[in-house]
Design an enzyme around this catalytic site. Structure first.
Site, PDB file in Angstrom:
ATOM      1  N   CYS A  86       0.839  -1.188   0.000  1.00  0.00           N
ATOM      2  CA  CYS A  86       0.000   0.000   0.000  1.00  0.00           C
ATOM      3  C   CYS A  86       0.882   1.248   0.000  1.00  0.00           C
ATOM      4  O   CYS A  86       1.754   1.387   0.862  1.00  0.00           O
ATOM      5  CB  CYS A  86      -0.912  -0.008   1.230  1.00  0.00           C
ATOM      6  SG  CYS A  86      -1.938   1.474   1.390  1.00  0.00           S
ATOM      7  N   CYS A  89       0.499   3.306   3.451  1.00  0.00           N
ATOM      8  CA  CYS A  89       0.954   2.846   4.780  1.00  0.00           C
ATOM      9  C   CYS A  89       2.001   1.736   4.726  1.00  0.00           C
ATOM     10  O   CYS A  89       2.427   1.260   5.774  1.00  0.00           O
ATOM     11  CB  CYS A  89      -0.237   2.390   5.613  1.00  0.00           C
ATOM     12  SG  CYS A  89      -0.945   0.807   5.098  1.00  0.00           S
ATOM     13  N   CYS A 139      -7.221  -1.330   1.806  1.00  0.00           N
ATOM     14  CA  CYS A 139      -6.140  -1.713   2.715  1.00  0.00           C
ATOM     15  C   CYS A 139      -6.682  -1.902   4.122  1.00  0.00           C
ATOM     16  O   CYS A 139      -7.365  -1.038   4.663  1.00  0.00           O
ATOM     17  CB  CYS A 139      -5.056  -0.640   2.699  1.00  0.00           C
ATOM     18  SG  CYS A 139      -3.719  -0.959   3.877  1.00  0.00           S
ATOM     19  N   CYS A 142      -4.900   1.009   6.650  1.00  0.00           N
ATOM     20  CA  CYS A 142      -5.210   2.448   6.579  1.00  0.00           C
ATOM     21  C   CYS A 142      -6.541   2.759   5.904  1.00  0.00           C
ATOM     22  O   CYS A 142      -6.954   3.914   5.885  1.00  0.00           O
ATOM     23  CB  CYS A 142      -4.087   3.203   5.891  1.00  0.00           C
ATOM     24  SG  CYS A 142      -3.932   2.863   4.120  1.00  0.00           S
ATOM     25  N   CYS A 159      -8.864  -6.284  -9.194  1.00  0.00           N
ATOM     26  CA  CYS A 159      -8.504  -5.280 -10.202  1.00  0.00           C
ATOM     27  C   CYS A 159      -8.022  -4.057  -9.431  1.00  0.00           C
ATOM     28  O   CYS A 159      -8.819  -3.347  -8.806  1.00  0.00           O
ATOM     29  CB  CYS A 159      -9.722  -4.955 -11.062  1.00  0.00           C
ATOM     30  SG  CYS A 159      -9.418  -3.677 -12.292  1.00  0.00           S
TER      31      CYS A 159
END
Length: 172
Positions: A86, A89, A139, A142, A159
């Site tokens: 991510c 984060c 995520c 976060c 996707c």
């Protein structure tokens, strides 16, 4: 890099969960902001701090649930071994061994790392196209929006927007 297709049991289980989530959509929150307010994430920042650390496109994708243009990010066709994390984060989300390159122009994975991605109903995302809600992939650490879980060629796959990811190559 391509991986083996999902086996029948995994596909049917995932499809059943997705169908149940869509059926429960009437009681689900209507947009990303409501979800971010309703869940306590490990990483929380004020909007100004997110804007300082992310580009306009990254902020739009990760914090506002936007979508990057197809084929606009180099990760969509990358095939190097490594880990995709991510961008907001640094939580590792996807391993390259689960990546599949499709001509649509986004980053596709057969699945995420365990407990890395939260799913929710996305009624406002670009994938809905007036046909009903989509399953959002966010995520777990976060709450950043990464994309959607979709059905393509009889497979359920993630996707994902490349703009929301960082890539760390495998050590050789």
């Amino acid at each position: 890099m391509t991986s083996a297709p999902l086996d029948r049991r995994t596909f049917l289980g995932t499809a059943a969960l997705g169908s149940a989530a869509i059926a429960a959509g009437s009681s689900a929150r209507a947009d990303l902001a409501d979800r971010l307010d309703a869940y306590q994430f490990e990483v929380n920042r004020p909007e100004g701090e997110w804007r300082e650390m992310l580009s306009n496109l990254e902020f739009n994708v990760l914090r506002e649930g936007g979508t990057e243009p197809a084929r606009s990010h180099p990760y969509w066709e990358a095939s190097e071994p490594g880990v995709y994390s991510c961008k907001a984060c640094d939580l590792p989300l996807y391993d390259s061994e689960w990546k599949v390159i499709l001509p649509m122009g986004w980053v596709f994975f057969y699945h995420s790392r365990p407990t890395a991605i939260l799913t929710d109903i996305d009624r406002s995302g670009p994938m809905t196209g007036g046909t009903g809600p989509a399953i959002e992939a966010a995520c777990r650490r976060c709450g950043s929006h990464h994309g959607h879980i979709v059905g393509i060629n009889n497979e359920v796959i993630h996707c994902i927007n490349g703009a929301g990811l960082t890539f760390t190559p495998s050590a050789t």
